[in-house]
Design an enzyme around this catalytic site. Structure first.
Site, mmCIF file in Angstrom:
data_model
loop_
_atom_site.group_PDB
_atom_site.id
_atom_site.type_symbol
_atom_site.label_atom_id
_atom_site.label_comp_id
_atom_site.label_asym_id
_atom_site.label_seq_id
_atom_site.Cartn_x
_atom_site.Cartn_y
_atom_site.Cartn_z
ATOM 1 C CG ASP A 182 -6.636 -4.972 3.881
ATOM 2 O OD1 ASP A 182 -8.184 -4.368 5.257
ATOM 3 O OD2 ASP A 182 -6.757 -4.126 2.908
ATOM 4 C CE LYS B 107 0.669 -16.366 -2.218
ATOM 5 N NZ LYS B 107 0.214 -18.466 -2.422
ATOM 6 C CG ASP C 21 -2.275 -19.810 -0.681
ATOM 7 O OD1 ASP C 21 -1.134 -19.864 -0.391
ATOM 8 O OD2 ASP C 21 -2.219 -20.248 -2.054
ATOM 9 C CG ASP D 169 -11.564 -6.406 7.150
ATOM 10 O OD1 ASP D 169 -11.869 -5.902 8.093
ATOM 11 O OD2 ASP D 169 -12.255 -6.080 5.832
ATOM 12 C CE1 TYR E 95 -3.095 -2.600 -0.240
ATOM 13 C CE2 TYR E 95 -3.669 -2.306 2.400
ATOM 14 C CZ TYR E 95 -3.890 -2.715 1.453
ATOM 15 O OH TYR E 95 -4.722 -4.689 1.331
#
Ligand code: NAD
Length: 368
Positions: free
Chosen positions: A249, A192, A225, A253, A142
């Site tokens: 993020d 990852k 993942d 959530d 970001y």
């Protein structure tokens, strides 16, 4: 001895409504537990824009840097959607996070027994769930450069850069290891590393911090993942999870929804220790300003109340008082006192925001 200081920035929409209930709780701890705070209040978001033409004045920013902890309600609302990007309410919150350098975002996913039916997962998978996701908040994709939409030959290309320095990874890892030590001593780091170099570095640095400083914490690594799958398959296997800004993020959530309502979710954002050893800190509910219910006494104040419980635990080292407050919320829910967002039976009468706050106060009284 001076009292610890709190800056309250209630913000917009339901922010001031839920914060009014937190004020009652702060006063209760002063009157009943010898835990008084020097509380000041100021404006943020649309409310600050209306008064000063900016979502956060320099003077408020300065105050936020000086206090022991900031409590924030929520910012934003449709009235401000037309504003220029630079003065939108959210910019006030982003400025606070950036200038206070709040790199460690703590998002608990805790399932209160009385609310286990609210989860989209089966009750036995979420009942008793109590995990913490630590998301790196100030770096990563970001913020990385280069970024932008560029022309390349005959077409446009959108670019963002995932970038982490060793020190950025190490400091958020330390924050997560410290948390794990206070909890069940287990940390799972997610990245990852199979497809991203920044993930390889992330894994290396977390392991190095572990080996050098926290060898007694049980550390595991998981691809993000696979971590997402495990979170919805068997979330209780985790204690603390640490991950980067982007994966955090998404994962926080997803984990939040394991527990049901947005009205129940607190958060903390922590930075480096200050001179008095307390971390720079901002506590806020995960929800926004909920313009659809603002001004109607319908908002659930629990997320904001539980954010104050996090402040007691992480800024003021009062874990026992945080336990007391969380137990009071749990009792109120178990007694069936619910705001509208937590109701299932159609003909039941929901509690108002202030009735919910008063019920928590009564449960606190009963805890003495
Ligand atoms: P929201 O979280 O404000 O609301 C989503 C839904 O959840 C709404 O139906 C709302 O009524 C309900 N809800 C939220 N909090 C609740 C509570 N405490 N009790 C009962 N119900 C609750 O998200 P949104 O509608 O996407 O955004 C509204 C505004 O808030 C926007 O301007 C957005 O930019 C802003 N926002 C701010 C923050 C923040 O301040 N940290 C976070 C998210 C959104």
């Amino acid at each position: 001895m001076t009292n610890p200081s709190l800056l309250i920035l209630a913000g917009d929409g339901i922010g001031p409504e839920v914060m009014a209930e937190v004020r009652k709780i702060i006063d209760w701890f002063g009157a009943n537990r010898g835990l008084s705070f020097d509380v000041s209040e100021d404006l943020v978001g649309g409310a600050a824009y209306d008064a000063h033409g900016t979502p956060l004045t320099d003077a408020t920013m300065e105050k936020a840097q000086e206090v022991d902890a900031v409590l924030l309600g929520a910012v934003g609302g449709p009235k401000y959607d037309v504003l220029d990007f630079a003065v939108k309410p959210e910019r006030g919150l982003l400025r606070l996070r950036k200038e206070m350098d709040l790199y460690s975002n703590l998002r608990p996913a805790q399932c209160f027994d009385a609310l286990a039916d609210f989860s989209s997962l089966k009750k036995d998978i979420v009942a008793g769930l109590d995990i913490m996701i630590v998301r790196e908040l100030t770096s990563g994709v970001y913020f990385g450069e280069p970024r932008g939409v560029f022309k390349e030959g005959n077409e446009r290309v959108g670019v963002n850069t995932q970038r982490y320095t060793e020190s950025e990874i190490a400091r958020v890892a330390r924050s997560a290891f410290e948390l794990a030590k206070r909890r069940n001593n287990k940390l799972c780091s997610m990245e990852k590393a199979n497809v991203m170099e920044s993930g390889i570095l992330w894994r290396d640095v977390v392991q190095e911090v572990h080996d050098a400083e926290y060898p007694d914490v049980e550390l595991s690594h998981m691809y993000a993942d696979a971590g997402a799958m495990q979170l919805v398959r068997a979330p209780k296997q985790f204690d603390v999870i640490v991950t980067d800004n982007l994966f955090g993020d998404l994962l926080s959530d997803a984990a939040a929804m394991l527990t049901g309502s947005l009205g129940m979710l607190p958060s903390a954002s922590l930075g480096a220790p200050m001179a008095n050893d307390r971390p720079k800190a901002l506590y806020e509910p995960v929800h926004g300003s909920a313009p659809d219910i603002a001004g109607q006494g319908k908002a659930n104040p629990c997320a904001c109340i539980l954010s104050f419980a996090m402040a007691l635990r992480y800024s003021f080292d009062k874990g026992d008082e945080a336990d007391r407050l969380e137990a009071a919320v749990n009792k109120v829910l178990a007694d069936g006192v619910r705001t509208a967002d937590l109701m299932q039976a159609e003909n039941a009468v929901p509690a108002t925001t202030s009735e919910m706050g008063d019920a928590v106060l009564a449960a606190l009284d009963a805890s003495l």
